[in-house]
Write a protein that holds these residues in place. Structure first.
Motif, PDB file in Angstrom:
ATOM      1  N   ALA A   5     -20.490  -1.737 -36.979  1.00  0.00           N
ATOM      2  CA  ALA A   5     -20.624  -2.953 -37.414  1.00  0.00           C
ATOM      3  C   ALA A   5     -21.591  -2.292 -38.780  1.00  0.00           C
ATOM      4  O   ALA A   5     -23.006  -2.334 -38.684  1.00  0.00           O
ATOM      5  CB  ALA A   5     -21.070  -4.349 -36.920  1.00  0.00           C
ATOM      6  N   ASP A   6     -21.506  -3.144 -40.079  1.00  0.00           N
ATOM      7  CA  ASP A   6     -22.742  -2.296 -40.830  1.00  0.00           C
ATOM      8  C   ASP A   6     -23.211  -3.801 -41.492  1.00  0.00           C
ATOM      9  O   ASP A   6     -23.292  -4.073 -42.274  1.00  0.00           O
ATOM     10  CB  ASP A   6     -21.740  -1.576 -41.672  1.00  0.00           C
ATOM     11  CG  ASP A   6     -22.699  -0.538 -43.211  1.00  0.00           C
ATOM     12  OD1 ASP A   6     -23.317  -0.110 -42.264  1.00  0.00           O
ATOM     13  OD2 ASP A   6     -21.631  -0.835 -44.227  1.00  0.00           O
ATOM     14  N   THR A   7     -23.940  -3.967 -40.281  1.00  0.00           N
ATOM     15  CA  THR A   7     -25.361  -5.163 -40.379  1.00  0.00           C
ATOM     16  C   THR A   7     -26.811  -5.180 -39.729  1.00  0.00           C
ATOM     17  O   THR A   7     -26.370  -4.597 -38.792  1.00  0.00           O
ATOM     18  CB  THR A   7     -23.908  -6.078 -40.191  1.00  0.00           C
ATOM     19  OG1 THR A   7     -24.517  -7.223 -40.850  1.00  0.00           O
ATOM     20  CG2 THR A   7     -24.066  -5.886 -38.805  1.00  0.00           C
ATOM     21  N   THR A  27     -27.139   0.423 -40.161  1.00  0.00           N
ATOM     22  CA  THR A  27     -28.234  -0.380 -40.629  1.00  0.00           C
ATOM     23  C   THR A  27     -28.739   0.482 -41.821  1.00  0.00           C
ATOM     24  O   THR A  27     -29.131   1.568 -42.176  1.00  0.00           O
ATOM     25  CB  THR A  27     -28.798  -0.725 -40.302  1.00  0.00           C
ATOM     26  OG1 THR A  27     -30.014   0.209 -39.621  1.00  0.00           O
ATOM     27  CG2 THR A  27     -28.997  -1.948 -39.094  1.00  0.00           C
ATOM     28  N   ASN A  28     -29.182  -0.050 -43.122  1.00  0.00           N
ATOM     29  CA  ASN A  28     -29.540   0.905 -44.151  1.00  0.00           C
ATOM     30  C   ASN A  28     -31.064   0.242 -44.894  1.00  0.00           C
ATOM     31  O   ASN A  28     -30.586  -0.827 -44.519  1.00  0.00           O
ATOM     32  CB  ASN A  28     -28.622   1.471 -44.856  1.00  0.00           C
ATOM     33  CG  ASN A  28     -28.306   0.018 -46.070  1.00  0.00           C
ATOM     34  OD1 ASN A  28     -28.746  -0.966 -45.887  1.00  0.00           O
ATOM     35  ND2 ASN A  28     -26.903   0.047 -46.289  1.00  0.00           N
ATOM     36  N   PRO A  29     -31.778   0.243 -45.864  1.00  0.00           N
ATOM     37  CA  PRO A  29     -32.960  -0.390 -45.358  1.00  0.00           C
ATOM     38  C   PRO A  29     -32.537  -1.774 -46.279  1.00  0.00           C
ATOM     39  O   PRO A  29     -33.212  -2.760 -47.038  1.00  0.00           O
ATOM     40  CB  PRO A  29     -33.135   0.824 -46.637  1.00  0.00           C
ATOM     41  CG  PRO A  29     -33.265   2.020 -46.613  1.00  0.00           C
ATOM     42  CD  PRO A  29     -32.380   1.459 -45.498  1.00  0.00           C
ATOM     43  N   ALA A 163     -17.935   4.983 -44.507  1.00  0.00           N
ATOM     44  CA  ALA A 163     -19.064   4.296 -44.794  1.00  0.00           C
ATOM     45  C   ALA A 163     -18.498   3.574 -46.352  1.00  0.00           C
ATOM     46  O   ALA A 163     -17.823   3.719 -46.801  1.00  0.00           O
ATOM     47  CB  ALA A 163     -20.258   4.749 -45.221  1.00  0.00           C
ATOM     48  N   SER A 164     -19.349   2.443 -46.373  1.00  0.00           N
ATOM     49  CA  SER A 164     -19.038   1.705 -47.331  1.00  0.00           C
ATOM     50  C   SER A 164     -17.677   1.290 -47.953  1.00  0.00           C
ATOM     51  O   SER A 164     -16.567   1.473 -48.393  1.00  0.00           O
ATOM     52  CB  SER A 164     -19.369   2.976 -48.823  1.00  0.00           C
ATOM     53  OG  SER A 164     -19.707   1.952 -50.234  1.00  0.00           O
ATOM     54  N   VAL A 165     -17.121   0.725 -46.470  1.00  0.00           N
ATOM     55  CA  VAL A 165     -15.886   0.589 -46.805  1.00  0.00           C
ATOM     56  C   VAL A 165     -15.852  -0.966 -46.962  1.00  0.00           C
ATOM     57  O   VAL A 165     -16.564  -1.760 -46.622  1.00  0.00           O
ATOM     58  CB  VAL A 165     -15.273   0.444 -45.215  1.00  0.00           C
ATOM     59  CG1 VAL A 165     -14.136  -0.788 -44.827  1.00  0.00           C
ATOM     60  CG2 VAL A 165     -15.260   1.667 -44.707  1.00  0.00           C
TER      61      VAL A 165
HETATM   62  C1  E4P Z   1     -23.042   2.597 -44.179  1.00  0.00           C
HETATM   63  O1  E4P Z   1     -24.147   3.497 -42.747  1.00  0.00           O
HETATM   64  C2  E4P Z   1     -23.996   2.813 -45.415  1.00  0.00           C
HETATM   65  O2  E4P Z   1     -25.398   2.493 -45.569  1.00  0.00           O
HETATM   66  C3  E4P Z   1     -22.988   1.280 -46.223  1.00  0.00           C
HETATM   67  O3  E4P Z   1     -21.438   1.352 -45.228  1.00  0.00           O
HETATM   68  C4  E4P Z   1     -22.897   1.932 -47.739  1.00  0.00           C
HETATM   69  O4  E4P Z   1     -22.445   0.830 -48.102  1.00  0.00           O
HETATM   70  P1  E4P Z   1     -21.953  -0.481 -49.270  1.00  0.00           P
HETATM   71  O5  E4P Z   1     -21.868   0.781 -50.644  1.00  0.00           O
HETATM   72  O6  E4P Z   1     -21.323  -1.571 -49.513  1.00  0.00           O
HETATM   73  O7  E4P Z   1     -23.394  -0.598 -49.604  1.00  0.00           O
END
Ligand code: E4P
Length: 217
Positions: A5-7, A27-29, A163-165
Motif C-alpha cells: 500500500a502506497d500510503t 511511504t515517501n516524504p 511504483a507510481s501505479v
Molecule cells: C513509491 O514508493 C513511490 O513513492 C510512489 O509510488 C510514487 O507515486 P506517485 O508518482 O503517484 O507520487
C-alpha cells in the motif's frame, strides 16, 4: 505478485490489512506530509500493523548523512526497509546497508541502466515509477519489461517493485510481465475488485432470492 500500500494513512492501512491483501507499505516524504503525522511515530505505527517491509525514505543527499538517517530509521522496527534515491550516494548507502543486513528500496528509478546499478549495489527492491514515466511521454511498462529481462539474464535477486501505479491496467500489466511487487494508493487497490458484471450478478441473485421468500438465518 506482492501488493504494497502506497500510503501513510493509518486508517487505510488498517482497513486494507484486514483484507489480507497487503504484503507491505511504501511511504515517501510527500506521503508523510499528506498524513500530517510525525515521521518516526507514524512509521512505528505502520510497522505494527503490517508484518512485511515498510519503506521509510532518507532525505539527505550525501552518503554520510544518509547512513545516520538510515540508522535512526532502521531502529524503529525490524520490518523497516530503508528507501534511498537512485544517486551514487544512494547506491553507496544501499551497498553499506545491504552488507549490514538491512533491507533497501532504491527509489526514483526511470531507466533500466539505473535498475542494473541498483541490483549491483545489492538492493532488496528497485522502484521504477511507471506513472511518472508515462506522464513524461515514456512507456512505463516497457521499462518494467526491460528490467525484468536484465534481472533474469543475470539472476539478480533484487525484486522489481512497480511504483507510481495509477490504475488497474498498470497492475495487470505488471503482473503479466512478472514484476515481484506493485505498490499502489489504497483507492487503486480497492478498485481492483470492481466489475460491472459482478454487481449485475449480485443484483440478479438477490432479486431471485427475495422471490423465494426464504431466509438463511
Ligand atoms: C513509491 O514508493 C513511490 O513513492 C510512489 O509510488 C510514487 O507515486 P506517485 O508518482 O503517484 O507520487
Amino acid at each position: 505478485m506482492k501488493f504494497f500500500a502506497d500510503t501513510a494513512d493509518i486508517a487505510d492501512i488498517r482497513d486494507l490489512a484486514e483484507t489480507g491483501l497487503i504484503d507491505g507499505v511504501t511511504t515517501n516524504p510527500s506521503l508523510i506530509h499528506k498524513s500530517g503525522r510525525d515521521f518516526i511515530e507514524v512509521t512505528k505505527e505502520i510497522c505494527g500493523i503490517v508484518d512485511g517491509p515498510v519503506s521509510a525514505e532518507v532525505v539527505a543527499l550525501d552518503h554520510e548523512t544518509m547512513m545516520k538517517e538510515a540508522d535512526k530509521l532502521r531502529k524503529i522496527a525490524d520490518n523497516v526497509c530503508i528507501k534511498v534515491p537512485l544517486t551514487l550516494d544512494g547506491l553507496k548507502t544501499c551497498r553499506a546497508l545491504t552488507d549490514d543486513g538491512t533491507m533497501v528500496n532504491v527509489t526514483l528509478c526511470f531507466s533500466a541502466n539505473q535498475a542494473l546499478l541498483a541490483a549491483k549495489a545489492g538492493a532488496t527492491f528497485i522502484s521504477p515509477f511507471v506513472g511518472r514515466h508515462d506522464d513524461n511521454g515514456f512507456d512505463g511498462m516497457q521499462l518494467i519489461e526491460d528490467i525484468r529481462l536484465i534481472y533474469d539474464n543475470y539472476a539478480f535477486e533484487t525484486e522489481i517493485l512497480v511504483a507510481s501505479v495509477r490504475h488497474a491496467t498498470h497492475v495487470l500489466q505488471a503482473a503479466k510481465i512478472g514484476a515481484d511487487v506493485m505498490t499502489a494508493p489504497p483507492k487503486v487497490i480497492r478498485g481492483l475488485v470492481n466489475h460491472v458484471l459482478t454487481d449485475k450478478g449480485i443484483e440478479g441473485f438477490l432479486k431471485d432470492w427475495q422471490s423465494t421468500g426464504q431466509s438463511i438465518l
